[in-house]
Scaffold this active site. Structure first.
Site, PDB file in Angstrom:
ATOM      1  N   GLU A 112       0.788  -1.042   0.015  1.00 16.51           N
ATOM      2  CA  GLU A 112      -0.184  -0.159  -0.064  1.00 16.51           C
ATOM      3  C   GLU A 112       0.892   1.368  -0.023  1.00 16.51           C
ATOM      4  O   GLU A 112       0.574   2.282  -0.693  1.00 16.51           O
ATOM      5  CB  GLU A 112      -0.910   0.156   1.396  1.00 16.51           C
ATOM      6  CG  GLU A 112      -1.860  -1.120   1.469  1.00 16.51           C
ATOM      7  CD  GLU A 112      -1.272  -1.885   2.580  1.00 16.51           C
ATOM      8  OE1 GLU A 112      -1.966  -2.115   3.450  1.00 16.51           O
ATOM      9  OE2 GLU A 112      -0.037  -2.300   2.617  1.00 16.51           O
TER      10      GLU A 112
ATOM     11  N   ASP B 158      -2.037  -4.998   3.758  1.00 13.55           N
ATOM     12  CA  ASP B 158      -2.151  -5.358   5.261  1.00 13.55           C
ATOM     13  C   ASP B 158      -3.019  -6.730   5.698  1.00 13.55           C
ATOM     14  O   ASP B 158      -4.032  -6.466   4.826  1.00 13.55           O
ATOM     15  CB  ASP B 158      -2.651  -4.043   6.203  1.00 13.55           C
ATOM     16  CG  ASP B 158      -1.766  -2.786   6.305  1.00 13.55           C
ATOM     17  OD1 ASP B 158      -0.703  -3.245   5.989  1.00 13.55           O
ATOM     18  OD2 ASP B 158      -2.273  -1.862   6.776  1.00 13.55           O
TER      19      ASP B 158
ATOM     20  N   ASP C 105      -5.762  -7.627   6.965  1.00 10.28           N
ATOM     21  CA  ASP C 105      -7.001  -7.190   7.634  1.00 10.28           C
ATOM     22  C   ASP C 105      -7.971  -7.365   6.461  1.00 10.28           C
ATOM     23  O   ASP C 105      -7.724  -7.462   5.464  1.00 10.28           O
ATOM     24  CB  ASP C 105      -7.110  -6.029   8.394  1.00 10.28           C
ATOM     25  CG  ASP C 105      -6.622  -4.871   8.002  1.00 10.28           C
ATOM     26  OD1 ASP C 105      -6.493  -4.674   6.451  1.00 10.28           O
ATOM     27  OD2 ASP C 105      -6.563  -3.567   8.340  1.00 10.28           O
TER      28      ASP C 105
ATOM     29  N   GLU D  78      -9.646  -4.670   5.062  1.00  8.88           N
ATOM     30  CA  GLU D  78      -9.424  -3.627   4.531  1.00  8.88           C
ATOM     31  C   GLU D  78      -8.444  -4.024   3.493  1.00  8.88           C
ATOM     32  O   GLU D  78      -8.394  -3.733   2.227  1.00  8.88           O
ATOM     33  CB  GLU D  78      -9.163  -2.545   5.218  1.00  8.88           C
ATOM     34  CG  GLU D  78      -9.147  -1.111   4.148  1.00  8.88           C
ATOM     35  CD  GLU D  78      -9.077   0.433   4.960  1.00  8.88           C
ATOM     36  OE1 GLU D  78      -9.081   1.179   4.365  1.00  8.88           O
ATOM     37  OE2 GLU D  78      -8.956   0.052   6.305  1.00  8.88           O
TER      38      GLU D  78
ATOM     39  N   TYR E  78       2.152  -5.787  13.352  1.00 10.42           N
ATOM     40  CA  TYR E  78       1.000  -5.248  12.854  1.00 10.42           C
ATOM     41  C   TYR E  78      -0.173  -4.652  13.947  1.00 10.42           C
ATOM     42  O   TYR E  78      -0.046  -5.288  15.055  1.00 10.42           O
ATOM     43  CB  TYR E  78      -0.028  -6.081  11.926  1.00 10.42           C
ATOM     44  CG  TYR E  78      -1.046  -5.493  11.109  1.00 10.42           C
ATOM     45  CD1 TYR E  78      -0.787  -4.458  10.204  1.00 10.42           C
ATOM     46  CD2 TYR E  78      -2.683  -6.055  11.397  1.00 10.42           C
ATOM     47  CE1 TYR E  78      -1.820  -3.840   9.752  1.00 10.42           C
ATOM     48  CE2 TYR E  78      -3.572  -5.366  10.752  1.00 10.42           C
ATOM     49  CZ  TYR E  78      -3.226  -4.309   9.844  1.00 10.42           C
ATOM     50  OH  TYR E  78      -4.166  -3.692   9.026  1.00 10.42           O
TER      51      TYR E  78
ATOM     52  N   ARG F 254      -3.263  -3.512  14.125  1.00  9.99           N
ATOM     53  CA  ARG F 254      -4.601  -3.627  14.194  1.00  9.99           C
ATOM     54  C   ARG F 254      -5.206  -4.959  14.446  1.00  9.99           C
ATOM     55  O   ARG F 254      -5.033  -5.902  13.681  1.00  9.99           O
ATOM     56  CB  ARG F 254      -5.228  -3.232  12.931  1.00  9.99           C
ATOM     57  CG  ARG F 254      -5.091  -1.768  12.426  1.00  9.99           C
ATOM     58  CD  ARG F 254      -5.939  -1.370  11.351  1.00  9.99           C
ATOM     59  NE  ARG F 254      -5.691   0.205  10.908  1.00  9.99           N
ATOM     60  CZ  ARG F 254      -4.848   0.313  10.102  1.00  9.99           C
ATOM     61  NH1 ARG F 254      -3.807  -0.226   9.427  1.00  9.99           N
ATOM     62  NH2 ARG F 254      -4.490   1.989   9.952  1.00  9.99           N
TER      63      ARG F 254
ATOM     64  N   HIS G  70      -4.530 -11.776  14.643  1.00 14.66           N
ATOM     65  CA  HIS G  70      -3.155 -11.198  14.582  1.00 14.66           C
ATOM     66  C   HIS G  70      -2.469 -11.365  16.153  1.00 14.66           C
ATOM     67  O   HIS G  70      -3.366 -11.248  16.898  1.00 14.66           O
ATOM     68  CB  HIS G  70      -2.922  -9.845  13.752  1.00 14.66           C
ATOM     69  CG  HIS G  70      -3.553  -9.689  12.569  1.00 14.66           C
ATOM     70  ND1 HIS G  70      -3.121 -10.259  11.590  1.00 14.66           N
ATOM     71  CD2 HIS G  70      -4.742  -8.965  12.569  1.00 14.66           C
ATOM     72  CE1 HIS G  70      -4.013 -10.161  10.659  1.00 14.66           C
ATOM     73  NE2 HIS G  70      -4.857  -9.011  11.168  1.00 14.66           N
TER      74      HIS G  70
END
Length: 772
Positions: free
Chosen positions: A10, A83, A85, A87, A305, A307, A351
């Site tokens: 990203e 990432d 997740d 999203e 990570y 989140r 995670h």
């Protein structure tokens, strides 16, 4: 030799770090976030065709997409490393759809930490794209679009343009409003405490508090000391009493460490200890995760990570932190086996908890490479993780009961025997718990008076009374939410996801539904109250805490493959569309609403009405536009209204010399001449501040900080309208070293953090700066 494989991430920072860990066979490119989204100008969801989303390339991202397509041409494999997740999964799917006609050569790689080992292992064991996770994100995006893009226009029509509603955002505002109403409805009650100061045969002297009177526990709930007269009667009844120690209770207690951070706890603790807003915390954490330049080592990801809702830690990390604790503090600080922590119900556990990627990178070692705020957050994460795997703190707790006549006094004290994890870290506290229970700070202080060191006394030891101290208190309402405590409330109720909390808090502040006081408390505005009341009346399900939390459970089921996302949307949309049609007809039209009053207009004699404007309620003449008289008013606790008096300020009119008055208009407060209508001079309440920078365009004027009508600050030339230079970014009196233009500007972005850039976009000069 050209690279055979393409890796897409990203952000440029993440790309730089991966380039260092991968060989010549891999080309790394950054998509710079999402490349595809729903259109901004329309709903973009076809509810009649199974809620089909109309995704398109985001305006301004076509160049990025074309570049990714060129890079993908001829590559044997395309690895999508966004990432790990929902999203990130959506970003991966959309990129795959754009750069590859089919997904045969497309692979998904997941890593929770950007280290050489983790990156190379992920590339060696690629996965397929996860359709269920992608569907869960699409469901969230569609759901939020249906709510936001269909309720918001209704608010524009009924209240004013520019308002917004959101499935989670509106519930957060409701929580703040309901807490404020609790506070306003709270009736304070007087009560007293009685503290005695004693000395025994051994030092030190100590304090004890009246705990029982005439067989009743003094707890300020069922029984309280109501007034000073009552307390003085108790003191008088104890005059001449003989004092001695009654029961002595000694216990060894343990205080256990807190688990390593999950996302919501990191946001809360950073707000409490560092004063960081959640959005800032997540921006800094993203940078620490993606990689920080560490001199000759290049870019290094310092944390895994960020989140996550899990407290789980890998076996390798546990072994490393236990070795570190033993080396730094000794064997006595290492527990017999690693500490484990129970995750709360509903945890996705995708995670690990947030931790440093390697304990090799101590805060002191990397300090000179980090900005101050980044170093503070890294140290917080480091300390919490290390402390979570240390032994408990041990302390002795002692309590004395001192019975005398009809009273019992109680003193408590504690002494640390072994500091354990507290040597490294102690969790911060939210607003005092006592206040939330209707008590006050003075009561806390009185309790603290009895919580120090106690002398080594035994049952039956005589005491000498030194003094009696009666103190007055008043019960207090529950505290307003802070950003930290609101996140805690959302998290505990399962509203939204930790990754969304920063955006939620920013939205409700930016939309002026809530404001932050000087003490960092969140208070609802009149607009916040109004919009919340309208939405609760018309959409009771959407504004319901249980409903919003239940939707998160539905999204989890979609990710687990137990629910089709279109089926979940239908179940939601059927009652929602019915409520929407009803609201269009029945929701109060605040724009046109006029509440009559008995206050006469001093200009034409008509009885004024209460209307709603951009800055809340105001009085207006109903004869508008023939009579344009308006007034600000105040409302008493009983609901009566009265015209707010115009206040004199310590300024005179530069045109006629008369005193200036503080007045209200449709755009808020301003200064107006007391000689109106003969003198019509007006001035803004906040004068533009000179920032000490010459205008780079006209070379004559000075740049001043101004505020737009929407409340956002910008910088413009004081020779306006002759010179129309304006900038949203703060100008700096420093020439550009590349092109020689007279100023740089300070810009803050999510990806790059705080940078100094040339104000001429075509120049491109940019350099990161440390936050002072």
């Amino acid at each position: 030799m050209a690279a055979k494989n393409l890796v897409i991430v990203e952000s440029p920072a993440k790309a730089r770090t991966l380039e260092k860990y991968l060989g010549r066979d891999y080309q790394v490119k950054a998509s710079v976030g999402h490349v595809v989204d729903l259109p901004k100008s329309k709903l973009g969801v076809d509810v009649k065709k199974d809620f089909a989303p109309d995704f398109h390339v985001i305006q301004g991202k076509k160049k990025v997409v074309d570049e990714l397509k060129r890079a993908a041409k001829g590559k044997e494999n395309i690895y999508l490393a966004s990432d790990p997740d929902r999203e990130g999964e959506a970003i991966a799917w959309h990129i795959a759809d754009q750069v590859a006609k089919n997904h045969k050569r497309v692979h998904r790689v997941l890593f929770n930490e950007i280290t050489k080992k983790a990156v190379q292992e992920a590339i060696a064991k690629p996965q397929a794209l996860d359709r269920n996770k992608f569907d869960a994100q699409i469901a969230r995006r569609v759901l939020d679009r249906l709510v936001g893009y269909q309720i918001s226009p209704l608010l524009w029509k009924k209240v004013r343009r520019g308002l917004s509603a959101g499935r989670v955002q509106s519930v957060a505002v409701r929580l703040v409003c309901e807490r404020e109403r609790e506070i306003r409805a709270f009736e304070s009650v007087e009560y007293w405490s009685l503290t005695a100061l004693f000395e025994g045969r051994l030092p030190p002297s100590f304090k004890a508090r009246l705990a029982q009177w005439q067989g009743q526990k003094v707890d300020n709930k069922k029984f309280r000391l109501e007034n000073e007269t009552y307390v003085q009667e108790i003191i008088k009844s104890l005059d001449g009493a003989t004092w001695e120690i009654g029961e002595v209770e000694k216990k060894e207690r343990r205080r256990y460490p807190t688990p390593p951070f999950v996302t919501s706890k990191l946001q809360q603790e950073a707000a409490r200890k560092l004063g960081f807003q959640p959005r800032r915390t997540m921006q800094l954490a993203q940078q620490l995760y993606e990689g920080v330049e560490l001199g000759s080592e290049g870019s290094v990801g310092l944390i895994i990570y960020m989140r996550t809702d899990s407290t789980r830690v890998s076996a390798d990390a546990l072994a490393e932190v236990r070795q570190h604790i033993q080396a730094q503090f000794g064997k006595t600080y290492v527990p017999g086996k690693p500490n484990s922590f129970r995750s709360k119900k509903g945890t996705q556990d995708a995670h690990e908890a947030i931790r440093p990627t390697s304990l090799e990178y101590t805060p002191e070692r990397v300090r000179r490479y980090l900005r101050r705020d980044m170093f503070q957050l890294y140290s917080l994460i480091w300390d919490r993780f290390v402390a979570s795997q240390m032994v408990p703190a041990i302390y002795d707790q002692t309590a004395f009961e001192i019975p005398v006549r009809e009273a019992v006094f109680r003193a408590t004290g504690q002494q640390i025997k072994f500091d354990g994890f507290m040597k490294v870290y102690i969790e911060g506290r939210d607003e005092r718990a006592a206040q939330a229970n209707g008590e006050d700070q003075e009561a806390d202080d009185a309790a603290d008076d009895t919580d120090g060191m106690l002398p080594d006394l035994n049952k039956g030891d005589a005491l000498n009374l030194l003094s009696m101290e009666p103190r007055q208190h008043f019960t207090q309402p529950p505290p307003r939410y802070t950003q930290a405590s609101l996140i805690k409330e959302l998290d505990e109720n399962g509203i939204g996801r930790p990754s969304t909390y920063a955006a939620i808090i920013s939205n409700i502040l930016d939309r002026e539904y809530v404001l932050q006081t000087e003490g960092r408390a969140l208070a609802p505005t009149d607009l916040g109250f109004l919009v919340t009341d309208l939405l609760v009346e018309s959409f009771p399900d959407i504004l319901n805490v249980e409903f919003t939390a239940g939707m998160e459970d539905q999204l989890d089921k979609i990710e687990d493959g137990k629910e089709k996302w279109t089926k979940a949307m239908k179940r939601f949309y059927t009652p929602f569309s019915r409520d929407l049609k009803k609201a269009e007809k029945e929701m109060r039209d605040v724009k046109r609403q006029e509440v009559p009053t008995d206050i006469a207009c001093e200009k034409c004699g008509a009885l004024m009405v209460i209307k709603w404007g951009r800055n809340g309620e105001f009085l207006a003449c109903p004869q508008y536009p023939e009579c344009k008289n308006t007034k600000n008013f105040k409302r008493s606790d009983g609901g009566e209204i009265a015209i707010a008096a115009e206040e004199e300020v310590n300024e005179t009119c530069e045109q006629c010399g008369r005193p200036m008055l503080l007045r209200w208009g449709k755009f808020g407060k301003f200064l107006g001449c007391s000689g109106y209508p003969e003198c019509k001079n007006i001035q803004p309440l906040e004068k533009p501040a000179d920032i000490g920078v010459k205008c780079p365009e006209c070379k004559e004027g000075n740049l001043k900080e101004r505020k737009s009508r929407w409340g956002k600050f910008f910088y413009g030339c004081d020779r306006y309208p002759e010179c129309k230079f304006a900038s949203w970014d703060k100008p700096l009196p420093t020439p550009c070293p590349d092109c020689g233009s007279p100023i740089l500007v300070e810009k803050v972005t999510k990806r790059a953090g705080r940078t100094h850039r040339c104000y001429k976009k075509e120049c491109g000069y940019s350099i990161p700066v440390a936050e002072q």
